[in-house]
Design an enzyme around this catalytic site. Structure first.
Site, short mmCIF file in Angstrom:
data_model
loop_
_atom_site.label_atom_id
_atom_site.label_comp_id
_atom_site.label_asym_id
_atom_site.label_seq_id
_atom_site.Cartn_x
_atom_site.Cartn_y
_atom_site.Cartn_z
N SER A 124 29.27 38.18 63.72
CA SER A 124 29.67 38.89 64.93
C SER A 124 30.90 38.22 65.56
CB SER A 124 28.47 38.94 65.90
OG SER A 124 28.68 39.88 66.91
N ASP A 133 25.60 49.58 60.95
CA ASP A 133 25.58 48.55 62.00
C ASP A 133 25.38 49.20 63.37
OD1 ASP A 133 26.42 46.52 63.94
OD2 ASP A 133 27.24 45.43 62.22
N HIS A 154 22.94 45.01 62.40
CA HIS A 154 24.04 44.09 62.71
C HIS A 154 23.79 42.64 62.27
CE1 HIS A 154 27.54 42.54 64.78
NE2 HIS A 154 26.80 41.74 65.52
#
Length: 283
Positions: A94, A220, A249
């Site tokens: 991320s 995602d 995710h």
């Protein structure tokens, strides 16, 4: 011998002469990188799962830091690990992927390769409410003094498709165990700092010459696959892109985490082999 500084929530696994620095995401924790860390260690790598500055405490701890502090902590950990190994790889999830890419752009002679997991330049996945998709405006709003005490709360499915793992991690997060599962919400000022980092790194992507492994969930829920495509078409070095069809995710903990480990170990291993062959030929 130089020793790597280990913070409270860090983990360090001594292995061979190729090292991997693992970088977690905004409001996250090194625990979200532990599955991958253990898998890479089994494959022979020295692994440091680092704690970003301001993380693994309460919201006030996070708010005392900004993106430059987060990036500085990555640089410090990378420098310490680099002194212990012959080959340094940086892998992030991320926002951690953005920080890993920035390190590769800024230190091309130190970083031998990057693994970008669920790279996030914008929160634009399918679970993000329309109003939250405007969060890229937060740097402007916070400069105007708006929203300093507000936050976007994490919501179902919390980036995790595996129900069992979701229940465990979301339960710890909502119970306030930030060291194990991170904070349950993203404070607006911290999100504004994230978007400042992301905007600057978008302009630097062309400076990333290290080989990049880009892994992203096709579905995602937090950051759409457009984020992965942006990296793949913008960096200057060679890119391998892997889209996962049974994860959300948090691909480092979700149902295809073993594939994340296998692809990463293979990718890093091929770089090490190529560099060692080149060094032997030059000798």
């Amino acid at each position: 011998m130089t020793h790597t500084r280990i913070k409270q929530a860090d983990f360090f696994l001594q292995g061979g002469r190729a090292g991997v620095l693992l970088v977690h995401g905004l409001t996250g924790t090194p625990a979200e990188m532990r599955f991958v860390g253990k898998g890479l260690h089994r494959a022979g790598y020295t692994v440091h799962g680092m704690q970003l500055a301001g993380h693994c405490g309460d919201e006030a701890d996070l708010l005392r830091t900004g993106w430059r502090d987060w990036y500085s902590s990555v640089g410090e950990a990378a420098g310490a690990l680099r002194r212990r190994v012959d080959h340094l790889f940086v892998a992030g999830l991320s926002m951690g992927a953005v920080l890993a890419l920035k390190l590769a752009a800024d230190r091309p002679h130190e970083v031998d390769g990057v693994a970008a997991y669920g790279t996030t330049f914008r929160y634009d996945g399918w679970s993000i409410p329309p109003i939250a998709r405007l969060s890229f405006l937060l740097p402007l709003l916070t400069r105007l003094g708006i929203g300093r005490r507000r936050r976007f709360m994490e919501s179902f499915p919390y980036g995790i498709k595996d129900e069992r793992i979701r229940q465990r991690i979301a339960g710890s997060m909502l119970a306030g165990d930030s060291a194990a599962a991170g904070l349950p919400g993203n404070p607006w000022p911290s999100l504004a700092e994230f978007y400042r980092l992301a905007a600057g790194m978008r302009r630097q992507l062309g400076r990333v010459r290290a080989p990049c492994l880009v892994m992203h969930a096709a579905e995602d829920d937090v950051a759409s696959v457009d984020n992965a495509h942006l990296v793949a078409r913008s960096v200057a070095g060679p890119v391998e892109t892997v889209l996962l069809d049974d994860s959300y995710h948090m691909i480092t903990v979700d149902q295809q985490r073993d594939r994340v480990i296998a692809c990463s170990a293979d990718f890093f291993g091929r770089i090490v082999s190529a560099r060692e062959r080149a060094a032997a030929s030059a000798a």
